[in-house]
Design an enzyme around this catalytic site. Structure first.
Site, PDB file in Angstrom:
ATOM      1  N   GLU A  42     -26.798 -10.966 -19.924  1.00  0.00           N
ATOM      2  CA  GLU A  42     -27.231  -9.677 -19.348  1.00  0.00           C
ATOM      3  C   GLU A  42     -27.610  -8.727 -20.468  1.00  0.00           C
ATOM      4  OE1 GLU A  42     -24.489  -7.649 -16.706  1.00  0.00           O
ATOM      5  OE2 GLU A  42     -24.017  -9.533 -15.676  1.00  0.00           O
ATOM      6  N   GLU A  89     -17.515 -11.168 -17.180  1.00  0.00           N
ATOM      7  CA  GLU A  89     -16.842  -9.959 -17.669  1.00  0.00           C
ATOM      8  C   GLU A  89     -15.434  -9.775 -17.110  1.00  0.00           C
ATOM      9  OE1 GLU A  89     -19.262  -6.467 -17.243  1.00  0.00           O
ATOM     10  OE2 GLU A  89     -20.912  -7.281 -18.407  1.00  0.00           O
TER      11      GLU A  89
HETATM   12  C1  FCB Z   1     -22.351  -5.377 -16.082  1.00  0.00           C
HETATM   13  C2  FCB Z   1     -22.184  -6.171 -14.817  1.00  0.00           C
HETATM   14  C3  FCB Z   1     -23.397  -6.169 -13.918  1.00  0.00           C
HETATM   15  C4  FCB Z   1     -24.056  -4.811 -13.884  1.00  0.00           C
HETATM   16  C5  FCB Z   1     -24.324  -4.328 -15.288  1.00  0.00           C
HETATM   17  C6  FCB Z   1     -25.058  -3.022 -15.351  1.00  0.00           C
HETATM   18  O1  FCB Z   1     -21.105  -4.938 -16.517  1.00  0.00           O
HETATM   19  O2  FCB Z   1     -21.856  -7.501 -15.121  1.00  0.00           O
HETATM   20  O3  FCB Z   1     -22.995  -6.597 -12.645  1.00  0.00           O
HETATM   21  O4  FCB Z   1     -23.299  -3.929 -13.171  1.00  0.00           O
HETATM   22  O5  FCB Z   1     -23.113  -4.213 -15.965  1.00  0.00           O
END
Ligand code: FCB
Length: 487
Positions: free
Chosen positions: A392, A181
């Protein structure tokens, strides 16, 4: 004679609905170094920008820091055993640059490297495939002191660090991600100031974008030179699904600008070797983009094997009107970690993030699984040859241990079930999605929110470091065992 009761209902006729995933689909869970490791000053580790930021008054909820976090550094073997209990195929973790190369550049710290060697060995001993992210936001403070992501040389140092890890672990780790990110690093860190290094400098945020992308490009090339030919190299982006608040030209243009600054500013250079013209135009009053040197875009536009996608929630934006300006400060609330502060939409100050209807997670984020399908289909149609991986996805809820000692997190089970279903919808429609990593394996240090937000499928008691499998973990284990969603 009853006309109805003689007939079984459809569920009884067909049995439970089973939605299988493709054979070989990868089921995993994810974490990040600063969020779980603790042991902040052990084994030769030096501070990262997140140590500095979290130790600065007022930057995190309740002044929380990652000093101890989940103490994973000392509990690694038990945590891997829990992963094995769940039946995880793969574990996505990030390496701490400050642990591996405490001076930012130069010699590798054998003690720091050894931690990751032991982790990889432990995972492999349990048939869990490691997936490494090299940079999940924790730049060594010593490199920040030299200019951080505003300094071009940081990208070269990243490539050295990537090569060092690839040399040490490349024979045993098949998938490598350069950055997690970069949008958050650049805009939350350098424009909104709600993430480390806490700058509020719009021009700096564009410089940071470019140097992060350069780190990705140079890092990818360094990885390729070091890793076996079979290794996969990727980047993970938090791609926004942005909707205009109305079909007015102004709102549609706001959505364009927001999508440009969230997605195309990264996707275009990586996949096309260009920066989007509209983003350049929008930012003309802030930066002249002279940080882009000859050859940089070609270096960034190097082939990758996989695109990592992090998805949590969609966004709705509007063009600022006097009424909106009066009642709304223009904070980009879609971002997972946005707390407050100036807009991380530099150059697009007319973009207002609108409140969205629920249901919401504990972050206040709207729950909308259909947007994940939409995003995956869009990526599939735009980049048909690039395999996708959900690196994620997950949700925070205010979990509590019940009287029976367990954590009955039905809301998280629902979130995961509907989002995994959304992934399957995209696969059935033709998208090449290779795997799914739940965020997160463990409750952990949620950046500026500290320990107040629980994302884990495993509960962590931060006083005792006890781990408790939540109901969602048991449910996820079933999905993995069946390689299917069942009703
Ligand atoms: C993302 C991050 C991770 C965590 C989630 C909830 O942006 O990559 O580290 O904080 O959000």
């Amino acid at each position: 004679m009853s006309m109805t009761t003689d007939f079984p209902r459809s569920a009884e006729l067909s049995g439970p609905i089973v939605r299988p995933f493709p054979t070989g689909f990868i089921w995993g869970a994810a974490t990040a170094s600063y969020q779980i490791e603790g042991a902040a000053s052990e084994g030769g580790r030096t501070p990262s920008i997140w140590d500095t930021f979290s130790h600065t008054a007022g930057m995190t909820r309740d002044g929380d820091t990652g000093d101890i976090a989940d103490d994973h550094y000392h509990r690694m073997a038990t945590d891997v055993a829990l992963m094995a209990d769940l039946g995880l195929h793969s574990y996505r973790f990030s390496t701490s640059w400050s642990r591996v190369v405490p001076t930012g550049s130069g010699p590798v710290n054998p003690v720091g490297l050894d931690f990751y060697k032991r982790l990889v060995d432990e995972l492999l001993a349990h048939q869990i495939t490691p997936l490494i992210t090299l940079y999940h936001w924790d730049l060594p403070q010593v490199l920040q002191d030299a200019g951080g992501w505003l300094h071009r040389d940081t990208a070269a140092r990243f490539a050295d660090y990537a090569a060092a890890l690839a040399g040490a672990l490349g024979d045993r780790v098949p998938t490598w991600t350069t950055l997690n990110e970069p949008w958050c690093s650049a805009f939350l860190g350098h424009a909104a100031g709600v993430h480390a290094p806490g700058l509020r400098d719009n021009a700096a945020s564009f410089t940071a974008v470019h140097h992060l992308l350069l780190a990705h490009g140079w890092g990818t090339t360094a990885l390729r030179q070091t890793l076996p030919a079979t290794a996969q190299v990727s980047i993970t982006l938090n791609l926004a699904v942005v909707r205009p608040n109305s079909d007015s030209d102004a709102d549609v243009d706001a959505a364009r600008a927001a999508e440009g600054l969230s997605n195309r500013i990264f996707l275009d250079p990586i996949f096309e070797g260009t920066y989007p013209q509209d983003v350049i135009a929008d930012s003309a009053a802030i930066t002249d983009w002279s940080f882009v040197h000859q050859g940089d875009l070609a270096a960034i536009n190097v082939a990758i094997d996989l695109l990592g996608v992090n998805y949590y929630t969609p966004a709705t934006v509007a063009a600022g009107t006097p009424e909106l300006r009066a009642g709304h400060n223009g904070v980009w609330v879609n971002d997972p970690n946005s707390v407050s502060g100036p807009t991380p939409f530099p150059g697009s100050d007319f973009v207002y993030s609108m409140p969205q209807d629920g249901p919401y997670t504990d972050m206040g984020w709207r729950i909308e699984p259909g947007s994940l399908t939409e995003l995956l289909m869009h990526l599939h149609e735009t980049y048909p040859t690039v395999p996708l991986m959900i690196t994620e996805n997950g949700a925070a809820f205010p979990d509590r241990r019940d009287d029976d000692g367990r954590v009955h997190d039905d809301d998280r089970v629902d979130y995961l079930r509907t989002h995994i279903g959304a992934v399957l919808d995209s696969i059935e429609a033709g998208a090449d999605v290779r795997g799914y990593f739940a965020w997160s394996l463990l409750d952990n240090f949620e950046w500026a929110w500290g320990y107040s937000k629980r994302f884990g499928i495993i509960y962590v008691d931060f006083q005792t470091q006890e781990r408790v499998l939540k109901d969602s973990a048991a449910w996820y284990g079933e999905v993995i065992a069946n390689n299917a969603l069942t009703d």
